[in-house]
Motif scaffolding. Sequence first.
Motif, PDB file in Angstrom:
ATOM      1  N   THR A   2       0.830  -1.204   0.000  1.00 51.74           N
ATOM      2  CA  THR A   2       0.000   0.000   0.000  1.00 51.74           C
ATOM      3  C   THR A   2       0.869   1.259   0.000  1.00 51.74           C
ATOM      4  O   THR A   2       2.081   1.190   0.225  1.00 51.74           O
ATOM      5  N   LEU A   3       0.221   2.381  -0.204  1.00 49.01           N
ATOM      6  CA  LEU A   3       0.930   3.661  -0.137  1.00 49.01           C
ATOM      7  C   LEU A   3       1.499   3.882   1.261  1.00 49.01           C
ATOM      8  O   LEU A   3       2.602   4.401   1.414  1.00 49.01           O
ATOM      9  N   LEU A   6       4.677   1.957   1.572  1.00 45.56           N
ATOM     10  CA  LEU A   6       5.735   2.676   0.869  1.00 45.56           C
ATOM     11  C   LEU A   6       6.192   3.898   1.653  1.00 45.56           C
ATOM     12  O   LEU A   6       7.394   4.158   1.764  1.00 45.56           O
ATOM     13  N   LEU A  71       4.625   2.211  -6.859  1.00 44.35           N
ATOM     14  CA  LEU A  71       3.612   1.223  -6.466  1.00 44.35           C
ATOM     15  C   LEU A  71       3.104   0.446  -7.673  1.00 44.35           C
ATOM     16  O   LEU A  71       2.930  -0.772  -7.609  1.00 44.35           O
TER      17      LEU A  71
END
Length: 82
Positions: A2-3, A6, A71
């Motif tokens: 997921t963001l 990250l 991503l």
Amino acid sequence: MTLEDLRRILAECSGDGDAVDPRVDIADISFTDLGYDSLALLETAARIEQEFGVSLPEDLITTLDTPRSLLNAVREASVQTI
């Protein structure tokens, strides 16, 4: 991945746990504007491989300019390894 995964990895690899305000949507902000250089991105890619088992070629990593592009590359690479 997921963001938020990250975001955490980027902060750990840059050595600055509070590098970007967590309320800011970083998906489309360039890595340069976020303060991440190529070394931080290479370290990030190594951490992604360790944690998620997804390997990204170094020449690809240097072309990615935003968290969203990174991503997307991770997602594409993970589909290819299945």
